[in-house]
Design an enzyme around this catalytic site. Structure first.
Site, PDB file in Angstrom:
ATOM      1  N   CYS A 293     -45.592 -38.878  27.797  1.00 12.39           N
ATOM      2  CA  CYS A 293     -46.561 -38.208  26.925  1.00 12.39           C
ATOM      3  C   CYS A 293     -47.076 -39.123  25.814  1.00 12.39           C
ATOM      4  CB  CYS A 293     -45.932 -36.948  26.325  1.00 12.39           C
ATOM      5  SG  CYS A 293     -45.723 -35.613  27.542  1.00 12.39           S
TER       6      CYS A 293
ATOM      7  N   ASP B  93     -21.616 -29.635  44.170  1.00 13.19           N
ATOM      8  CA  ASP B  93     -21.492 -28.290  44.715  1.00 13.19           C
ATOM      9  C   ASP B  93     -20.628 -28.351  45.970  1.00 13.19           C
ATOM     10  OD1 ASP B  93     -23.110 -29.287  46.704  1.00 13.19           O
ATOM     11  OD2 ASP B  93     -24.861 -28.101  46.162  1.00 13.19           O
TER      12      ASP B  93
ATOM     13  N   HIS C 106     -41.230 -36.672  32.824  1.00 15.79           N
ATOM     14  CA  HIS C 106     -41.588 -35.722  31.766  1.00 15.79           C
ATOM     15  C   HIS C 106     -40.865 -34.391  31.946  1.00 15.79           C
ATOM     16  CE1 HIS C 106     -43.740 -32.959  29.188  1.00 15.79           C
ATOM     17  NE2 HIS C 106     -43.918 -32.198  30.264  1.00 15.79           N
TER      18      HIS C 106
ATOM     19  N   CYS D 220     -44.489 -33.171  23.047  1.00 17.95           N
ATOM     20  CA  CYS D 220     -43.402 -33.917  23.680  1.00 17.95           C
ATOM     21  C   CYS D 220     -43.444 -35.383  23.265  1.00 17.95           C
ATOM     22  CB  CYS D 220     -43.515 -33.805  25.203  1.00 17.95           C
ATOM     23  SG  CYS D 220     -42.235 -34.715  26.115  1.00 17.95           S
TER      24      CYS D 220
ATOM     25  N   ASP E  99     -28.184 -25.821  36.654  1.00 15.13           N
ATOM     26  CA  ASP E  99     -28.796 -26.858  37.486  1.00 15.13           C
ATOM     27  C   ASP E  99     -29.953 -26.229  38.230  1.00 15.13           C
ATOM     28  OD1 ASP E  99     -28.308 -26.716  40.736  1.00 15.13           O
ATOM     29  OD2 ASP E  99     -26.852 -25.531  39.626  1.00 15.13           O
TER      30      ASP E  99
ATOM     31  N   CYS F 118     -41.731 -37.832  24.948  1.00 18.98           N
ATOM     32  CA  CYS F 118     -41.219 -38.667  26.033  1.00 18.98           C
ATOM     33  C   CYS F 118     -42.149 -39.860  26.280  1.00 18.98           C
ATOM     34  CB  CYS F 118     -41.043 -37.839  27.307  1.00 18.98           C
ATOM     35  SG  CYS F 118     -42.562 -37.531  28.250  1.00 18.98           S
TER      36      CYS F 118
END
Length: 378
Positions: free
Chosen positions: A314, A93, A340, A309, A271, A311
Site C-alpha cells: 500500500c 491439522d 497485503h 494500511c 486459520d 504495508c
C-alpha cells in the site's frame, strides 16, 4: 529454554481474552491468525514476508504433505521448519477435513479412514495413530487430534455418532502423541470439540476432551456452510464449555467480520485460506470492505489498496497498477495482493489485542463492522 507450552491471559474484555502462548520456537500473541501453508508454503509469499506481516505461527496440512512430498521425506530433509525456511511455530491439522472433503471413495471405520489419493489414486489409511505419526515426522509444534467431520446438516443421530467416534479417536491421538518421545515432550497437542450446532452434543464432546486432557482445544465442525448467524449461535455456548485457562481455536475461520465476532465470544486462534486465495483471485481486504481489483473502475485509481494500511504494497503501488497486473495475469499481482491481505488480517488481530487490553473491544468491533459492512454493500 522456553517452556514447552504455556498460555497466559493478560487481559479480558467481556468474554474476549488477549495474551500469549509461549513455546520453544517462539511466542504466539493471542488472538492469533495463522496463515495457511497447505503444501509447505503460504501461497505467493516468502516465509520472511509472512513473518514481517505479523504472523507468529502458520498452519501446515497433514493430508497434502503426507501425499506430496511425503512426511518421511520431509523428516529426512530436516523437518518442515528447515524444509520451508520458517523458524517460528507451526500448527498442523490432522488431515481429517481433507479426507472427508477432497478424497473419493472414502471408507470410514473405527480404525480410521481409508481413501484414494486425489493425486494418483493410490490407497491410504489415515488413523489417529498415523495422523499423529505424520505430524511428528513433519516436526509440528501444535499437533491436532484426528477427528471425524460430518456436515452440520446431518441428522442428530449421525452427528452424535461422529462426535462419539471423534472422542475415541481423540483418546488414541493423545496416547500416540505421548508415545512420541522427544517430540511429544517438547511440543503440544489440541483436542477438537465436535457436535455441530447442538449444545448438548458440544457439552458431551467438551467433557470427554477435558477428561483426556489437552494443551488447547479447538471448536471444529463450523464454517462449513451453516452461515454466520448459526455459527455465532454455536459460539455463544461452545467456547464456554472448554477450559478457560487453555487456548480456544476456531478451525477454518474466516472472514474478517467472522473473526471479530468470534473473538468477542472468547476464541483465541484462527486459520483460513481466505486472505491467500482471495489474493490469487483479485480480491483485496480493506477496512472499508473487500474490493475486486478486476473491476474496470480501478483502472486509473491511483490510491492504495487500503489508504489506512501501512504495508509495503500500500505504500508503494496503486490500485491502478495492481488492477493491471491482475487483469494481465501477472504473477506479481497475486504476490502483492496476498501480501497485503495477510498484513490486513494480522493488523486486524493486533487491533483486537489492543482493544481487549484497553477495554474498548465493543467500540472497536462495532466501528469495524460498520465500516466493513458498508463497504461490502458497494
Amino acid at each position: 529454554m522456553s517452556p514447552r507450552f504455556a498460555f497466559t491471559i493478560t487481559a479480558t474484555d467481556g468474554r474476549a481474552r488477549t495474551g500469549a502462548i509461549a513455546m520453544q520456537r517462539g511466542t504466539i500473541r493471542t488472538p492469533a491468525f495463522m496463515p495457511v501453508g497447505t503444501a509447505a508454503t503460504v501461497k505467493a509469499m516468502k516465509p520472511a514476508d509472512v513473518a514481517a506481516a505479523g504472523a507468529d505461527i502458520i498452519l501446515g496440512n497433514t493430508y497434502h504433505l503426507m501425499l506430496r512430498p511425503g512426511a518421511e521425506r520431509v523428516a529426512r530433509l530436516g523437518g518442515l521448519h528447515d524444509f520451508m525456511g520458517w523458524s517460528k511455530p507451526i500448527l498442523t491439522d490432522s488431515g481429517g477435513y481433507q479426507v472427508m472433503s477432497l478424497a473419493d471413495l472414502t471408507k470410514r471405520s473405527e480404525e480410521g479412514v481409508s481413501f484414494k489419493s486425489h493425486l494418483d489414486g493410490t490407497r491410504h489409511l489415515l488413523s489417529p495413530e498415523r495422523s499423529i505419526e505424520i505430524q511428528r515426522l513433519l516436526g509440528s509444534n501444535i499437533v491436532m487430534a484426528f477427528d471425524e467431520l460430518v456436515p452440520t446438516t446431518a441428522t442428530r443421530e449421525v452427528q452424535a455418532a461422529a462426535m462419539e467416534r471423534s472422542m475415541r479417536w481423540a483418546k488414541r491421538s493423545r496416547a500416540a502423541f505421548d508415545g512420541g518421545g522427544d517430540h511429544g515432550a517438547s511440543n503440544a497437542i489440541f483436542g477438537i470439540q465436535q457436535g455441530a450446532l447442538d449444545e448438548g452434543l458440544r457439552k458431551a464432546s467438551a467433557d470427554a476432551l477435558i477428561d483426556i486432557g489437552f494443551d488447547g482445544y479447538a471448536v471444529g465442525g463450523l464454517a462449513v456452510g451453516e452461515g454466520q448467524a448459526a455459527m455465532f449461535g454455536c459460539l455463544d455456548f461452545a467456547p464456554g464449555q472448554l477450559p478457560a485457562d487453555k487456548p480456544r481455536y476456531l478451525m477454518g475461520v474466516g472472514k474478517p467480520d467472522d473473526i471479530v465476532g468470534a473473538v468477542e465470544r472468547g476464541i483465541d486462534m484462527f486459520d483460513c485460506v481466505m486472505p491467500t486465495r482471495s489474493g490469487r483471485t483479485g480480491q483485496a481486504f480493506t477496512r472499508e470492505g473487500p474490493i475486486n481489483l478486476r473491476n474496470a473502475r480501478f483502472a486509473e485509481d491511483q490510491t492504495p489498496l487500503d489508504p489506512a494500511c501501512g504495508c509495503p504494497v500500500c505504500t508503494t503501488w496503486s490500485r491502478a497498477y495492481i488492477h493491471h497486473l491482475v487483469r494481465a495475469g501477472e504473477i506479481l499481482g497475486a504476490m502483492l495482493m496476498t501480501e497485503h491481505n495477510i498484513r490486513f488480517y494480522e493488523d486486524l488481530m493486533a487491533d483486537l489485542r489492543n482493544a481487549i487490553a484497553d477495554g474498548t473491544l465493543t467500540a472497536f468491533a462495532d466501528a469495524f463492522r460498520g465500516r466493513y459492512q458498508r463497504g461490502k454493500g458497494e
